[in-house]
Scaffold this motif. Structure first.
Motif, PDB file in Angstrom:
ATOM      1  N   LEU A 126       0.841  -1.191   0.000  1.00  0.00           N
ATOM      2  CA  LEU A 126       0.000   0.000   0.000  1.00  0.00           C
ATOM      3  C   LEU A 126       0.876   1.241   0.000  1.00  0.00           C
ATOM      4  CD1 LEU A 126      -2.696  -1.005   2.636  1.00  0.00           C
ATOM      5  CD2 LEU A 126      -3.069  -0.632   0.197  1.00  0.00           C
ATOM      6  N   GLY A 127       0.418   2.265  -0.669  1.00  0.00           N
ATOM      7  CA  GLY A 127       1.145   3.531  -0.701  1.00  0.00           C
ATOM      8  C   GLY A 127       0.217   4.669  -0.355  1.00  0.00           C
ATOM      9  N   GLY A 128       0.757   5.842  -0.179  1.00  0.00           N
ATOM     10  CA  GLY A 128      -0.026   7.051   0.034  1.00  0.00           C
ATOM     11  C   GLY A 128      -1.052   6.925   1.140  1.00  0.00           C
ATOM     12  N   LEU A 129      -2.262   7.329   0.841  1.00  0.00           N
ATOM     13  CA  LEU A 129      -3.340   7.346   1.815  1.00  0.00           C
ATOM     14  C   LEU A 129      -3.716   5.937   2.267  1.00  0.00           C
ATOM     15  CD1 LEU A 129      -5.264   9.163   3.370  1.00  0.00           C
ATOM     16  CD2 LEU A 129      -6.842   8.986   1.460  1.00  0.00           C
ATOM     17  N   GLY A 130      -3.665   4.962   1.373  1.00  0.00           N
ATOM     18  CA  GLY A 130      -3.985   3.583   1.755  1.00  0.00           C
ATOM     19  C   GLY A 130      -3.066   3.080   2.846  1.00  0.00           C
ATOM     20  N   LYS A 131      -1.792   3.359   2.705  1.00  0.00           N
ATOM     21  CA  LYS A 131      -0.812   2.959   3.710  1.00  0.00           C
ATOM     22  C   LYS A 131      -1.108   3.641   5.041  1.00  0.00           C
ATOM     23  CE  LYS A 131       4.187   2.813   4.467  1.00  0.00           C
ATOM     24  NZ  LYS A 131       5.486   3.046   3.824  1.00  0.00           N
ATOM     25  N   ARG A 132      -1.417   4.937   4.977  1.00  0.00           N
ATOM     26  CA  ARG A 132      -1.732   5.697   6.192  1.00  0.00           C
ATOM     27  C   ARG A 132      -2.982   5.139   6.881  1.00  0.00           C
ATOM     28  NH1 ARG A 132      -0.618  11.167   7.211  1.00  0.00           N
ATOM     29  NH2 ARG A 132      -1.637  11.779   9.126  1.00  0.00           N
ATOM     30  N   MET A 133      -4.033   4.911   6.105  1.00  0.00           N
ATOM     31  CA  MET A 133      -5.281   4.409   6.685  1.00  0.00           C
ATOM     32  C   MET A 133      -5.080   3.022   7.299  1.00  0.00           C
ATOM     33  SD  MET A 133      -7.992   5.736   3.788  1.00  0.00           S
ATOM     34  CE  MET A 133      -9.476   5.064   4.536  1.00  0.00           C
ATOM     35  N   TYR A 134      -4.362   2.163   6.601  1.00  0.00           N
ATOM     36  CA  TYR A 134      -4.112   0.804   7.083  1.00  0.00           C
ATOM     37  C   TYR A 134      -3.302   0.842   8.384  1.00  0.00           C
ATOM     38  CZ  TYR A 134      -2.663  -4.072   7.169  1.00  0.00           C
ATOM     39  OH  TYR A 134      -2.436  -5.384   7.540  1.00  0.00           O
ATOM     40  N   ALA A 135      -2.223   1.613   8.401  1.00  0.00           N
ATOM     41  CA  ALA A 135      -1.377   1.693   9.593  1.00  0.00           C
ATOM     42  C   ALA A 135      -2.146   2.264  10.782  1.00  0.00           C
ATOM     43  CB  ALA A 135      -0.141   2.544   9.301  1.00  0.00           C
ATOM     44  N   THR A 136      -2.957   3.277  10.542  1.00  0.00           N
ATOM     45  CA  THR A 136      -3.750   3.871  11.618  1.00  0.00           C
ATOM     46  C   THR A 136      -4.767   2.874  12.149  1.00  0.00           C
ATOM     47  OG1 THR A 136      -3.456   6.086  10.693  1.00  0.00           O
ATOM     48  CG2 THR A 136      -5.288   5.793  12.233  1.00  0.00           C
ATOM     49  N   ALA A 137      -5.445   2.155  11.259  1.00  0.00           N
ATOM     50  CA  ALA A 137      -6.422   1.144  11.689  1.00  0.00           C
ATOM     51  C   ALA A 137      -5.749   0.073  12.539  1.00  0.00           C
ATOM     52  CB  ALA A 137      -7.112   0.526  10.478  1.00  0.00           C
ATOM     53  N   ARG A 138      -4.582  -0.403  12.101  1.00  0.00           N
ATOM     54  CA  ARG A 138      -3.848  -1.422  12.864  1.00  0.00           C
ATOM     55  C   ARG A 138      -3.429  -0.875  14.233  1.00  0.00           C
ATOM     56  NH1 ARG A 138      -4.180  -6.509  11.677  1.00  0.00           N
ATOM     57  NH2 ARG A 138      -2.178  -6.797  12.675  1.00  0.00           N
ATOM     58  N   ALA A 139      -2.900   0.349  14.252  1.00  0.00           N
ATOM     59  CA  ALA A 139      -2.439   0.946  15.508  1.00  0.00           C
ATOM     60  C   ALA A 139      -3.589   1.134  16.498  1.00  0.00           C
ATOM     61  CB  ALA A 139      -1.746   2.285  15.240  1.00  0.00           C
ATOM     62  N   LEU A 140      -4.778   1.370  15.983  1.00  0.00           N
ATOM     63  CA  LEU A 140      -5.950   1.578  16.838  1.00  0.00           C
ATOM     64  C   LEU A 140      -6.682   0.281  17.155  1.00  0.00           C
ATOM     65  CD1 LEU A 140      -7.283   4.862  15.223  1.00  0.00           C
ATOM     66  CD2 LEU A 140      -6.442   4.592  17.582  1.00  0.00           C
ATOM     67  N   GLY A 141      -6.160  -0.849  16.681  1.00  0.00           N
ATOM     68  CA  GLY A 141      -6.779  -2.141  16.977  1.00  0.00           C
ATOM     69  C   GLY A 141      -8.008  -2.449  16.143  1.00  0.00           C
ATOM     70  N   LEU A 142      -8.161  -1.790  15.008  1.00  0.00           N
ATOM     71  CA  LEU A 142      -9.317  -1.999  14.129  1.00  0.00           C
ATOM     72  C   LEU A 142      -8.940  -3.001  13.030  1.00  0.00           C
ATOM     73  CD1 LEU A 142     -10.418   1.735  13.895  1.00  0.00           C
ATOM     74  CD2 LEU A 142     -11.489  -0.063  15.275  1.00  0.00           C
ATOM     75  N   ALA A 143      -8.767  -4.270  13.420  1.00  0.00           N
ATOM     76  CA  ALA A 143      -8.284  -5.305  12.499  1.00  0.00           C
ATOM     77  C   ALA A 143      -9.246  -5.526  11.328  1.00  0.00           C
ATOM     78  CB  ALA A 143      -8.062  -6.618  13.252  1.00  0.00           C
ATOM     79  N   LEU A 144     -10.552  -5.542  11.587  1.00  0.00           N
ATOM     80  CA  LEU A 144     -11.522  -5.743  10.503  1.00  0.00           C
ATOM     81  C   LEU A 144     -11.463  -4.597   9.500  1.00  0.00           C
ATOM     82  CD1 LEU A 144     -13.760  -7.560   9.369  1.00  0.00           C
ATOM     83  CD2 LEU A 144     -15.383  -6.267  10.763  1.00  0.00           C
ATOM     84  N   LEU A 145     -11.328  -3.384   9.989  1.00  0.00           N
ATOM     85  CA  LEU A 145     -11.189  -2.230   9.099  1.00  0.00           C
ATOM     86  C   LEU A 145      -9.906  -2.352   8.280  1.00  0.00           C
ATOM     87  CD1 LEU A 145     -11.993   0.535   7.981  1.00  0.00           C
ATOM     88  CD2 LEU A 145     -10.874   1.565   9.976  1.00  0.00           C
ATOM     89  N   ALA A 146      -8.803  -2.711   8.927  1.00  0.00           N
ATOM     90  CA  ALA A 146      -7.531  -2.856   8.212  1.00  0.00           C
ATOM     91  C   ALA A 146      -7.666  -3.874   7.081  1.00  0.00           C
ATOM     92  CB  ALA A 146      -6.419  -3.258   9.178  1.00  0.00           C
ATOM     93  N   GLU A 147      -8.305  -5.004   7.353  1.00  0.00           N
ATOM     94  CA  GLU A 147      -8.500  -6.013   6.297  1.00  0.00           C
ATOM     95  C   GLU A 147      -9.374  -5.463   5.179  1.00  0.00           C
ATOM     96  OE1 GLU A 147     -10.537 -10.327   5.367  1.00  0.00           O
ATOM     97  OE2 GLU A 147     -10.764  -9.459   7.360  1.00  0.00           O
ATOM     98  N   GLY A 148     -10.464  -4.792   5.529  1.00  0.00           N
ATOM     99  CA  GLY A 148     -11.353  -4.217   4.522  1.00  0.00           C
ATOM    100  C   GLY A 148     -10.656  -3.186   3.652  1.00  0.00           C
ATOM    101  N   LEU A 149      -9.723  -2.452   4.240  1.00  0.00           N
ATOM    102  CA  LEU A 149      -8.985  -1.441   3.478  1.00  0.00           C
ATOM    103  C   LEU A 149      -8.128  -2.073   2.384  1.00  0.00           C
ATOM    104  CD1 LEU A 149      -7.997   0.977   6.370  1.00  0.00           C
ATOM    105  CD2 LEU A 149      -9.623   1.438   4.513  1.00  0.00           C
TER     106      LEU A 149
END
Length: 190
Positions: A126-149
């Protein structure tokens, strides 16, 4: 502090939505930079409810200039998005959630027809915004969101011609405002 960051995110997202607010966006840059710093410290601290985590994730997007994404209702448990095909401009339904992960045409009587499976992006690519959104979701414990992203930033196929496109790029093209200042963080698909 969580509620203050959440409200600040909503305000910043609203300012970015106003196409006549370019000067205000530039003037707010130092304050937004400080809010981003505070939010990064809060995210690193962890320990918040899923509802608060989602609100902080949205605030992060607003502070990054991605107001369309910040305000979006991207439900990866049972979500449907409509995007335009970049090749022919026809509406394509994208499903990410309990009903599957696919692109299709939506028919009033028959539902989603001519389904094609989505191809998820690899998290480490992932690059750009996708990478940011994925990393933030993981850091916040939102595993389902991270997978969906990974599906949201993955590739979809147009059912008729088999042309492919990155779902998030098409979603952003129809939903992100564009300002003359530094503007939103690029989506940056694969």
């Amino acid at each position: 502090m969580d509620r203050a960051l959440e409200l600040a995110g909503v305000i910043v997202a609203g300012v970015h939505q106003d196409h006549g607010a370019d000067e205000l966006v530039r003037e707010m840059a130092p304050a937004i930079a400080e809010l981003r710093r505070m939010l990064a410290l809060r995210i690193d601290g962890g320990g918040c409810s899923p509802t608060t985590a989602m609100a902080l994730s949205r605030a992060d997007l607003a502070f990054a200039g991605a107001s369309g994404w910040s305000l979006a209702e991207y439900d990866v448990e049972d979500g449907f998005f409509t995007v335009s095909c970049p090749h022919c401009d026809l509406p394509i339904t994208i499903a990410i959630g309990a009903h599957g992960r696919y692109s299709a045409y939506r028919d009033w009587d028959e539902g989603d027809v001519r389904r094609r499976s989505l191809n998820p992006a690899l998290a480490d690519q992932l690059g750009g915004l996708g990478k940011r959104m994925y990393a933030t979701a993981r850091a916040l414990g939102l595993a389902l969101l991270a997978e969906g992203l990974t599906y949201l930033f993955g590739r979809a196929e147009r059912p008729d011609c088999a042309s492919t496109f990155i779902v998030a790029d098409q979603y952003a093209a129809g939903n992100e405002p564009h300002h003359s200042s530094d503007g939103p963080v690029p989506v940056g698909g694969r």
